[in-house]
Scaffold this motif. Structure first.
Motif, PDB file in Angstrom:
ATOM      1  N   VAL A  67      41.102  29.774  34.146  1.00 23.05           N
ATOM      2  CA  VAL A  67      40.046  30.791  34.121  1.00 23.05           C
ATOM      3  C   VAL A  67      39.606  31.136  35.541  1.00 23.05           C
ATOM      4  O   VAL A  67      39.247  32.276  35.829  1.00 23.05           O
ATOM      5  CB  VAL A  67      38.853  30.359  33.236  1.00 23.05           C
ATOM      6  CG1 VAL A  67      38.020  29.267  33.881  1.00 23.05           C
ATOM      7  CG2 VAL A  67      37.976  31.554  32.887  1.00 23.05           C
ATOM      8  N   SER A  68      39.661  30.170  36.445  1.00 24.42           N
ATOM      9  CA  SER A  68      39.288  30.425  37.836  1.00 24.42           C
ATOM     10  C   SER A  68      40.260  31.383  38.513  1.00 24.42           C
ATOM     11  O   SER A  68      39.859  32.203  39.337  1.00 24.42           O
ATOM     12  CB  SER A  68      39.224  29.109  38.613  1.00 24.42           C
ATOM     13  OG  SER A  68      38.200  28.295  38.100  1.00 24.42           O
ATOM     14  N   ARG A  75      36.557  36.513  40.458  1.00 25.96           N
ATOM     15  CA  ARG A  75      35.266  37.028  40.933  1.00 25.96           C
ATOM     16  C   ARG A  75      34.111  36.702  40.000  1.00 25.96           C
ATOM     17  O   ARG A  75      32.965  36.992  40.310  1.00 25.96           O
ATOM     18  CB  ARG A  75      35.360  38.524  41.144  1.00 25.96           C
ATOM     19  CG  ARG A  75      36.343  38.828  42.245  1.00 25.96           C
ATOM     20  CD  ARG A  75      36.386  40.254  42.609  1.00 25.96           C
ATOM     21  NE  ARG A  75      37.333  40.387  43.715  1.00 25.96           N
ATOM     22  CZ  ARG A  75      37.876  41.494  44.060  1.00 25.96           C
ATOM     23  NH1 ARG A  75      37.599  42.599  43.407  1.00 25.96           N
ATOM     24  NH2 ARG A  75      38.724  41.538  45.067  1.00 25.96           N
ATOM     25  N   GLN A  76      34.405  36.099  38.872  1.00 27.07           N
ATOM     26  CA  GLN A  76      33.364  35.748  37.901  1.00 27.07           C
ATOM     27  C   GLN A  76      32.610  34.514  38.400  1.00 27.07           C
ATOM     28  O   GLN A  76      33.192  33.611  38.993  1.00 27.07           O
ATOM     29  CB  GLN A  76      34.027  35.465  36.554  1.00 27.07           C
ATOM     30  CG  GLN A  76      33.099  35.362  35.389  1.00 27.07           C
ATOM     31  CD  GLN A  76      33.872  35.181  34.097  1.00 27.07           C
ATOM     32  OE1 GLN A  76      34.511  34.157  33.916  1.00 27.07           O
ATOM     33  NE2 GLN A  76      33.831  36.182  33.242  1.00 27.07           N
ATOM     34  N   LYS A 131      32.229  31.098  33.916  1.00 22.79           N
ATOM     35  CA  LYS A 131      33.537  30.546  33.537  1.00 22.79           C
ATOM     36  C   LYS A 131      33.342  29.308  32.658  1.00 22.79           C
ATOM     37  O   LYS A 131      34.008  29.149  31.640  1.00 22.79           O
ATOM     38  CB  LYS A 131      34.346  30.182  34.783  1.00 22.79           C
ATOM     39  CG  LYS A 131      34.738  31.360  35.629  1.00 22.79           C
ATOM     40  CD  LYS A 131      35.357  30.887  36.926  1.00 22.79           C
ATOM     41  CE  LYS A 131      35.482  32.020  37.920  1.00 22.79           C
ATOM     42  NZ  LYS A 131      35.940  31.567  39.221  1.00 22.79           N
ATOM     43  N   ALA A 151      42.333  33.538  36.756  1.00 26.11           N
ATOM     44  CA  ALA A 151      42.341  34.800  36.007  1.00 26.11           C
ATOM     45  C   ALA A 151      41.110  35.651  36.299  1.00 26.11           C
ATOM     46  O   ALA A 151      41.201  36.877  36.372  1.00 26.11           O
ATOM     47  CB  ALA A 151      42.438  34.517  34.506  1.00 26.11           C
ATOM     48  N   PHE A 152      39.974  35.017  36.460  1.00 25.13           N
ATOM     49  CA  PHE A 152      38.725  35.740  36.689  1.00 25.13           C
ATOM     50  C   PHE A 152      38.068  35.233  37.972  1.00 25.13           C
ATOM     51  O   PHE A 152      36.976  34.669  37.959  1.00 25.13           O
ATOM     52  CB  PHE A 152      37.788  35.575  35.484  1.00 25.13           C
ATOM     53  CG  PHE A 152      38.371  36.111  34.214  1.00 25.13           C
ATOM     54  CD1 PHE A 152      38.395  37.475  33.969  1.00 25.13           C
ATOM     55  CD2 PHE A 152      38.932  35.254  33.270  1.00 25.13           C
ATOM     56  CE1 PHE A 152      38.953  37.976  32.803  1.00 25.13           C
ATOM     57  CE2 PHE A 152      39.483  35.754  32.100  1.00 25.13           C
ATOM     58  CZ  PHE A 152      39.497  37.120  31.872  1.00 25.13           C
ATOM     59  N   ARG A 192      47.048  40.321  38.782  1.00 25.29           N
ATOM     60  CA  ARG A 192      45.889  39.804  38.059  1.00 25.29           C
ATOM     61  C   ARG A 192      46.118  39.877  36.550  1.00 25.29           C
ATOM     62  O   ARG A 192      45.706  39.003  35.804  1.00 25.29           O
ATOM     63  CB  ARG A 192      44.635  40.596  38.462  1.00 25.29           C
ATOM     64  CG  ARG A 192      43.371  40.179  37.794  1.00 25.29           C
ATOM     65  CD  ARG A 192      42.709  38.904  38.280  1.00 25.29           C
ATOM     66  NE  ARG A 192      42.669  38.766  39.703  1.00 25.29           N
ATOM     67  CZ  ARG A 192      42.788  37.596  40.320  1.00 25.29           C
ATOM     68  NH1 ARG A 192      42.930  36.485  39.645  1.00 25.29           N
ATOM     69  NH2 ARG A 192      42.756  37.511  41.621  1.00 25.29           N
ATOM     70  N   TYR A 233      46.069  33.141  30.846  1.00 26.28           N
ATOM     71  CA  TYR A 233      44.840  32.502  30.385  1.00 26.28           C
ATOM     72  C   TYR A 233      44.619  32.765  28.890  1.00 26.28           C
ATOM     73  O   TYR A 233      44.313  31.843  28.126  1.00 26.28           O
ATOM     74  CB  TYR A 233      43.659  33.012  31.216  1.00 26.28           C
ATOM     75  CG  TYR A 233      42.321  32.571  30.709  1.00 26.28           C
ATOM     76  CD1 TYR A 233      41.962  31.232  30.730  1.00 26.28           C
ATOM     77  CD2 TYR A 233      41.406  33.490  30.204  1.00 26.28           C
ATOM     78  CE1 TYR A 233      40.727  30.820  30.261  1.00 26.28           C
ATOM     79  CE2 TYR A 233      40.177  33.085  29.739  1.00 26.28           C
ATOM     80  CZ  TYR A 233      39.838  31.751  29.767  1.00 26.28           C
ATOM     81  OH  TYR A 233      38.618  31.345  29.303  1.00 26.28           O
ATOM     82  N   ILE A 241      45.535  36.876  33.800  1.00 30.56           N
ATOM     83  CA  ILE A 241      44.680  37.032  32.618  1.00 30.56           C
ATOM     84  C   ILE A 241      45.503  36.813  31.350  1.00 30.56           C
ATOM     85  O   ILE A 241      45.064  36.140  30.418  1.00 30.56           O
ATOM     86  CB  ILE A 241      43.991  38.410  32.621  1.00 30.56           C
ATOM     87  CG1 ILE A 241      42.978  38.474  33.772  1.00 30.56           C
ATOM     88  CG2 ILE A 241      43.308  38.678  31.281  1.00 30.56           C
ATOM     89  CD1 ILE A 241      42.400  39.843  34.023  1.00 30.56           C
ATOM     90  N   GLN A 250      31.941  30.353  29.188  1.00 34.04           N
ATOM     91  CA  GLN A 250      32.993  30.986  28.380  1.00 34.04           C
ATOM     92  C   GLN A 250      33.884  29.931  27.723  1.00 34.04           C
ATOM     93  O   GLN A 250      34.124  29.970  26.513  1.00 34.04           O
ATOM     94  CB  GLN A 250      33.809  31.893  29.294  1.00 34.04           C
ATOM     95  CG  GLN A 250      34.999  32.558  28.713  1.00 34.04           C
ATOM     96  CD  GLN A 250      35.744  33.377  29.785  1.00 34.04           C
ATOM     97  OE1 GLN A 250      35.195  33.776  30.788  1.00 34.04           O
ATOM     98  NE2 GLN A 250      37.005  33.616  29.546  1.00 34.04           N
TER      99      GLN A 250
END
Length: 124
Positions: free
Chosen positions: A49-50, A55-56, A61, A52-53, A2, A9, A6, A64
């Motif tokens: 972003v999907s 669970r957000q 997303k 990298a994050f 992960r 990104y 990140i 941001q």
């Protein structure tokens, strides 16, 4: 793993910031259709972003990336060699939405394939 996503990104955002504030961006990337480049770049960012994050929430997303792209446009307004363009924000936003949607389709396909594989195992 992960951390790598990140990092990728954040590197992408740094690249967008540098390109968005460059004095003569045409010398760096060539003279392509500006709106198309905004759209494609932020579609990639939407996927990035999907990953990298993961669970957000999807709306977070989008928010941001939308805020980041708008901030870059605001910075461009303050630079005498750049300009603020609403069409760039619109192209960025559409690109973000397409990138996020593409990743949702990928997740849906993966889920369907997983369920199908599990059903085949149970049926055997």
């Amino acid at each position: 793993m992960r951390v790598l996503f990140i990092g990728q990104y954040l590197l992408l955002l740094a690249l967008y910031l540098v390109m968005g504030t460059a004095k003569q961006p045409q010398q760096v990337v060539g003279d392509y259709n500006d709106v198309l480049m905004h759209f494609a770049g932020y579609a990639v960012a939407g996927v990035s972003v999907s990953i990298a994050f993961a669970r957000q929430a999807i709306w977070l997303k989008f928010f941001q990336l939308f805020c980041f792209s708008t901030l870059v446009e605001i910075v461009q307004y303050t630079l005498p060699w750049r300009s603020f363009e609403l069409k760039d924000i619109a192209a960025n936003s559409l690109g973000i939405l397409v990138g996020l949607a593409c990743w949702q389709v990928v997740l849906w396909i993966r889920t369907k394939a997983r369920v199908s594989t599990e059903n085949n195992r149970e049926g055997s």
